[in-house]
Design a protein around this motif. Structure first.
Motif, PDB file in Angstrom:
ATOM      1  N   UNK A 284       0.845  -1.182   0.000  1.00  0.00           N
ATOM      2  CA  UNK A 284       0.000   0.000   0.000  1.00  0.00           C
ATOM      3  C   UNK A 284       0.882   1.234   0.000  1.00  0.00           C
ATOM      4  N   UNK A 285       0.483   2.233  -0.783  1.00  0.00           N
ATOM      5  CA  UNK A 285       1.193   3.505  -0.839  1.00  0.00           C
ATOM      6  C   UNK A 285       0.368   4.563  -0.126  1.00  0.00           C
ATOM      7  N   UNK A 286       0.938   5.160   0.893  1.00  0.00           N
ATOM      8  CA  UNK A 286       0.274   6.249   1.618  1.00  0.00           C
ATOM      9  C   UNK A 286       0.869   7.576   1.185  1.00  0.00           C
ATOM     10  N   UNK A 287       0.010   8.509   0.858  1.00  0.00           N
ATOM     11  CA  UNK A 287       0.432   9.873   0.570  1.00  0.00           C
ATOM     12  C   UNK A 287       0.301  10.694   1.857  1.00  0.00           C
TER      13      UNK A 287
ATOM     14  N   UNK B 117      -4.150   7.198   8.188  1.00  0.00           N
ATOM     15  CA  UNK B 117      -3.854   5.825   8.587  1.00  0.00           C
ATOM     16  C   UNK B 117      -5.098   5.150   9.155  1.00  0.00           C
ATOM     17  N   UNK B 118      -5.921   5.904   9.834  1.00  0.00           N
ATOM     18  CA  UNK B 118      -7.121   5.355  10.453  1.00  0.00           C
ATOM     19  C   UNK B 118      -8.043   4.700   9.419  1.00  0.00           C
ATOM     20  N   UNK B 119      -8.010   5.165   8.186  1.00  0.00           N
ATOM     21  CA  UNK B 119      -8.891   4.623   7.143  1.00  0.00           C
ATOM     22  C   UNK B 119      -8.504   3.213   6.711  1.00  0.00           C
ATOM     23  N   UNK B 120      -7.262   2.830   6.921  1.00  0.00           N
ATOM     24  CA  UNK B 120      -6.830   1.491   6.494  1.00  0.00           C
ATOM     25  C   UNK B 120      -6.416   0.627   7.680  1.00  0.00           C
ATOM     26  N   UNK B 121      -6.639   1.100   8.882  1.00  0.00           N
ATOM     27  CA  UNK B 121      -6.181   0.380  10.077  1.00  0.00           C
ATOM     28  C   UNK B 121      -6.758  -1.031  10.156  1.00  0.00           C
ATOM     29  N   UNK B 122      -7.989  -1.219   9.766  1.00  0.00           N
ATOM     30  CA  UNK B 122      -8.603  -2.548   9.832  1.00  0.00           C
ATOM     31  C   UNK B 122      -8.040  -3.499   8.783  1.00  0.00           C
ATOM     32  N   UNK B 123      -7.346  -2.984   7.783  1.00  0.00           N
ATOM     33  CA  UNK B 123      -6.826  -3.803   6.686  1.00  0.00           C
ATOM     34  C   UNK B 123      -5.339  -4.106   6.802  1.00  0.00           C
ATOM     35  N   UNK B 124      -4.686  -3.693   7.854  1.00  0.00           N
ATOM     36  CA  UNK B 124      -3.226  -3.779   7.927  1.00  0.00           C
ATOM     37  C   UNK B 124      -2.688  -5.198   7.751  1.00  0.00           C
TER      38      UNK B 124
ATOM     39  N   UNK C 128       4.668  11.003  11.087  1.00  0.00           N
ATOM     40  CA  UNK C 128       3.503  10.750  11.932  1.00  0.00           C
ATOM     41  C   UNK C 128       2.771   9.489  11.499  1.00  0.00           C
ATOM     42  N   UNK C 129       2.643   9.299  10.194  1.00  0.00           N
ATOM     43  CA  UNK C 129       1.981   8.085   9.688  1.00  0.00           C
ATOM     44  C   UNK C 129       2.738   6.847  10.137  1.00  0.00           C
ATOM     45  N   UNK C 130       4.055   6.883  10.024  1.00  0.00           N
ATOM     46  CA  UNK C 130       4.868   5.732  10.429  1.00  0.00           C
ATOM     47  C   UNK C 130       4.749   5.460  11.923  1.00  0.00           C
ATOM     48  N   UNK C 131       4.809   6.506  12.696  1.00  0.00           N
ATOM     49  CA  UNK C 131       4.701   6.342  14.143  1.00  0.00           C
ATOM     50  C   UNK C 131       3.352   5.741  14.528  1.00  0.00           C
ATOM     51  N   UNK C 132       2.284   6.206  13.897  1.00  0.00           N
ATOM     52  CA  UNK C 132       0.960   5.631  14.166  1.00  0.00           C
ATOM     53  C   UNK C 132       0.918   4.155  13.796  1.00  0.00           C
TER      54      UNK C 132
ATOM     55  N   UNK D  14       0.847   2.704  17.472  1.00  0.00           N
ATOM     56  CA  UNK D  14      -0.571   2.631  17.820  1.00  0.00           C
ATOM     57  C   UNK D  14      -1.238   1.385  17.239  1.00  0.00           C
ATOM     58  N   UNK D  15      -0.951   1.064  15.965  1.00  0.00           N
ATOM     59  CA  UNK D  15      -1.603  -0.067  15.303  1.00  0.00           C
ATOM     60  C   UNK D  15      -0.737  -1.321  15.267  1.00  0.00           C
ATOM     61  N   UNK D  16       0.485  -1.234  15.786  1.00  0.00           N
ATOM     62  CA  UNK D  16       1.377  -2.385  15.897  1.00  0.00           C
ATOM     63  C   UNK D  16       1.598  -3.076  14.545  1.00  0.00           C
ATOM     64  N   UNK D  17       1.743  -2.309  13.491  1.00  0.00           N
ATOM     65  CA  UNK D  17       2.008  -2.875  12.171  1.00  0.00           C
ATOM     66  C   UNK D  17       3.391  -3.521  12.180  1.00  0.00           C
ATOM     67  N   UNK D  18       3.453  -4.788  11.727  1.00  0.00           N
ATOM     68  CA  UNK D  18       4.699  -5.549  11.795  1.00  0.00           C
ATOM     69  C   UNK D  18       5.378  -5.752  10.448  1.00  0.00           C
ATOM     70  N   UNK D  19       4.725  -5.357   9.360  1.00  0.00           N
ATOM     71  CA  UNK D  19       5.318  -5.539   8.035  1.00  0.00           C
ATOM     72  C   UNK D  19       6.380  -4.502   7.742  1.00  0.00           C
ATOM     73  N   UNK D  20       6.859  -4.543   6.491  1.00  0.00           N
ATOM     74  CA  UNK D  20       7.883  -3.586   6.088  1.00  0.00           C
ATOM     75  C   UNK D  20       7.266  -2.201   5.962  1.00  0.00           C
ATOM     76  N   UNK D  21       7.929  -1.223   6.531  1.00  0.00           N
ATOM     77  CA  UNK D  21       7.499   0.170   6.432  1.00  0.00           C
ATOM     78  C   UNK D  21       8.590   0.906   5.663  1.00  0.00           C
TER      79      UNK D  21
END
Length: 170
Positions: A59-62, A67-74, A94-98, A102-109
């Motif tokens: 996923x590409x974030x601009x 981030x809240x809009x895709x949080x359920x899909x992480x 800020x997006x990365x920190x969230x 906050x969302x505990x994303x474990x994939x590649x950032x």
């Protein structure tokens, strides 16, 4: 072409990034095959189709994407690329920190866009683990100098959850 740094080494980038051109709509753009990083608009418009046809999804974030809009899909995303359109645009931090804290994303950032070695120390602190340097930048120089801007930091971060005074007291 950008130079990808992962785990403080130059890495091969097998991912393609889908970019919408003028006149293309997220609902009708042709989806490429393979490992693809999709813009959030395409993901939101064609989520079911993407899930059924792609095993590895990015996923590409601009900067304006929430981030809240895709949080359920992480859980669907192997990689999330955060775009820095300009060196001075810090919204991606800020997006990365969230995503990490906050969302505990474990994939590649992955940081993409106007990414230079001066940012690597700070990008790592908010949770990035891959960096697509601008094509004209020296990846070896960035690896050698970009992560060691400072020896330590006082504040907490994704890579150091305890502040300096607690680490020093231990």
């Amino acid at each position: 072409m950008a130079h990808l740094i992962r785990n403080k080494a130059v890495a091969v980038d097998a991912w393609k990034t889908l970019e919408l051109t003028d006149g293309e709509a997220p609902e009708s753009v042709v989806l490429p095959v393979g490992d693809v990083i999709f813009p959030i608009a395409v993901w939101q418009a064609r989520k079911g189709e993407i899930i059924s046809t792609h095993k590895r999804i990015g996923l590409l974030l601009q900067p304006d994407d929430r981030v809240e809009e895709i949080a359920a899909d992480l859980d669907y995303f192997i990689v999330i690329a955060v775009n820095f359109p300009k060196f001075v645009d810090g919204r991606g931090y800020s997006s990365a920190s969230l995503l990490r804290q906050h969302y505990n994303y474990q994939g590649e950032l992955r940081a993409v866009g106007d990414v230079v070695h001066d940012q690597l120390f700070y990008l790592r602190r908010v949770g990035f683990d891959a960096y697509a340097l601008k094509g004209d930048k020296d990846a070896s120089y960035a690896i050698e100098h970009g992560f060691s801007t400072f020896g330590d930091a006082y504040q907490t971060s994704s890579d150091r959850p305890q502040p300096y005074f607690r680490r020093r007291a231990a």
